[in-house]
Scaffold this motif. Structure first.
Motif, PDB file in Angstrom:
ATOM      1  N   MET A 131       0.827  -1.201   0.000  1.00 41.17           N
ATOM      2  CA  MET A 131       0.000   0.000   0.000  1.00 41.17           C
ATOM      3  C   MET A 131       0.863   1.253   0.000  1.00 41.17           C
ATOM      4  SD  MET A 131      -2.972   1.146   2.725  1.00 41.17           S
ATOM      5  CE  MET A 131      -1.844   1.355   4.102  1.00 41.17           C
ATOM      6  N   CYS A 132       1.921   1.253   0.814  1.00 39.86           N
ATOM      7  CA  CYS A 132       2.824   2.415   0.864  1.00 39.86           C
ATOM      8  C   CYS A 132       3.526   2.620  -0.468  1.00 39.86           C
ATOM      9  CB  CYS A 132       3.849   2.224   1.972  1.00 39.86           C
ATOM     10  SG  CYS A 132       3.164   2.261   3.643  1.00 39.86           S
ATOM     11  N   TRP A 134       2.504   1.715  -3.385  1.00 38.31           N
ATOM     12  CA  TRP A 134       1.502   2.195  -4.345  1.00 38.31           C
ATOM     13  C   TRP A 134       1.223   3.680  -4.149  1.00 38.31           C
ATOM     14  CZ3 TRP A 134      -3.339   4.312  -3.335  1.00 38.31           C
ATOM     15  CH2 TRP A 134      -4.142   4.551  -4.460  1.00 38.31           C
ATOM     16  N   MET A 135       1.159   4.140  -2.915  1.00 31.43           N
ATOM     17  CA  MET A 135       0.888   5.551  -2.646  1.00 31.43           C
ATOM     18  C   MET A 135       2.004   6.438  -3.220  1.00 31.43           C
ATOM     19  SD  MET A 135      -0.565   5.109   1.239  1.00 31.43           S
ATOM     20  CE  MET A 135      -0.831   6.836   1.587  1.00 31.43           C
ATOM     21  N   TYR A 161       3.152   2.693   7.179  1.00 31.14           N
ATOM     22  CA  TYR A 161       2.070   3.663   6.970  1.00 31.14           C
ATOM     23  C   TYR A 161       1.768   4.321   8.303  1.00 31.14           C
ATOM     24  CZ  TYR A 161      -2.703   5.244   5.720  1.00 31.14           C
ATOM     25  OH  TYR A 161      -3.840   5.967   5.501  1.00 31.14           O
ATOM     26  N   GLY A 275      -5.414   5.212  -0.160  1.00 34.16           N
ATOM     27  CA  GLY A 275      -4.581   4.069   0.189  1.00 34.16           C
ATOM     28  C   GLY A 275      -5.350   3.041   0.989  1.00 34.16           C
TER      29      GLY A 275
END
Length: 419
Positions: A131-132, A134-135, A161, A275
């Protein structure tokens, strides 16, 4: 092409020998003995089935044999995760030009479900790391993407995150960590709580207040480990999720370059929520893997455990319980996959569906794992049996990435504003 790249990376790890470590499901995921009605490959394309098998194999051979030890000794399995990154699992939905696999949200869900059969806690951290990455890939400029994403996708560096604070959990928009602009740096002061990987990771995606009250005053900064003024609290002792460290992240006059800001000032809360939409699918997918494994563990136990002169599998009461568990599992999987497709396609109902998936699946999958433990009786409460670890590891899924109470608020708000 992205799926082919994942598979090509997988070949280099060599062929696996399938064992029966701690009575897990590794024989079934190879296609022997799995009940067709709960088969997680139903409805998938050939490519998706291929990388699902890669993930199941990795879970069976590189994660599950160590799952109990990682939990007991609280080991953060860096080398195992780097092996996962060689398969393309370090940046599953990150763009290929910065080292990602470029797969879809549905593909990602399939992979995380498979990996979590081997270790929920480790897979859940991998999902947060993804997720991080991707952000940064999505909201960063080219310089930021090229600086951070390749190392994150290879898991040469790990990410955390940072949204939650000691005084702002569900009410995330009330966060107090401040970032004051001084020349070409922001000066951060404040702290974050319950940060997965905190202290052991290298990159911190931090939501902080650069403006006034409320969500529009929040910005997003990438803080690198080693930055003066960055420190960490004690390692928390947790019920589950023990293969990933959890600490407070503390900022005391921590100077972060302006060039490390993702997006414009005031966009941080929006970035954080976008996110989390994907994070909610990811964590629901991790719950699916635990539930899938637990259904099979319960079934196998029922077939061998005898009470009152016959196996438990002859008890109609337990037959019905097993049937309910299997039904909840399949319903949960379908909801997750529908939400993943909606998010990938940017459909207007995506936020509500992600919230529904997180709410329903984490609740129902915990119920499945808990019932599997009950079927095991006293054995289920022993740490020699994997089912108790699934129960402990997925309990927190009902709390993080937005509590399930907050998910109800989001869903209800959507329903009422559309009336």
């Amino acid at each position: 092409m992205a799926a082919a790249r994942v598979l090509a990376r997988g070949v280099r790890l060599g062929s696996y020998s399938i064992g029966r470590s701690r009575s897990l499901i590794f024989n079934t995921v190879q296609g022997r003995g799995i009940a067709a009605c709960i088969d997680p490959s139903i409805g998938l394309t050939d490519e998706q089935k291929d990388f699902q098998k890669v993930a199941f194999d990795f879970a069976a051979n590189e994660m599950a044999p160590h799952m109990a030890e990682w939990d007991l000794k609280e080991i953060f399995p860096v080398e195992a995760m780097r092996k996962a990154a060689q398969l393309g699992f370090g940046g599953i939905y990150v763009n290929p030009d910065v080292g990602g696999s470029g797969l879809s949200r549905l593909d990602t869900s399939i992979i995380f479900e498979a990996l979590s059969t081997g270790c929920v806690s480790t897979t859940a951290y991998i999902s947060i790391h993804n997720m991080c990455a991707w952000m940064i890939d999505t909201f960063g400029n080219n310089e930021q993407r090229e600086k951070f994403c390749p190392d994150l996708c290879a898991m040469q560096k790990f990410a955390s995150y940072c949204l939650t604070e000691p005084g702002s959990g569900s009410d995330a928009a009330s966060l107090l960590t401040s970032a004051t602009l001084q020349g070409d740096h922001y000066i951060l002061n404040g702290s974050k709580a319950f940060i997965s990987g905190g202290g052991d990771t290298d990159v911190y995606v931090v939501m902080c207040r650069t403006g006034g009250k409320g969500p529009k005053g929040i910005s997003c900064l990438v803080v690198e480990k080693g930055t003066p003024g960055l420190s960490f609290g004690k390692k928390e002792k947790k019920v589950g999720w023990n293969s990933q460290p959890t600490r407070a992240v503390i900022f005391e006059d921590c100077a972060v370059p302006v060039i490390n800001r993702l997006g414009a000032e005031g966009e941080g809360f929006s970035i954080a929520m976008k996110g989390l939409n994907g994070g909610r699918i990811n964590i629901a997918s991790c719950s699916l893997g635990a539930a899938h494994a637990s259904v099979l563990l319960a079934r196998d136990h029922m077939c061998v455990r005898k009470q009152f002169g016959e196996t438990l599998s002859n008890s109609q009461f337990l037959q019905f319980k097993l049937a309910e568990m299997a039904t909840k599992l399949v319903a949960s999987r379908l909801l997750v996959r529908q939400a993943a497709v909606a998010l990938q396609e940017g459909r207007p109902e995506a936020v509500s569906l992600c919230s529904m998936a997180k709410l329903f699946v984490t609740d129902e999958c915990f119920s499945i794992c808990n019932q599997a433990l009950q079927i095991h009786g006293g054995y289920g409460y022993l740490k020699d049996y994997a089912v108790q670890q699934y129960v402990r590891d997925i309990r927190v899924h009902q709390i993080l990435e937005g509590t399930n109470e907050v998910m109800r608020m989001i869903i209800a708000r959507s329903l009422l504003t559309e009336s």
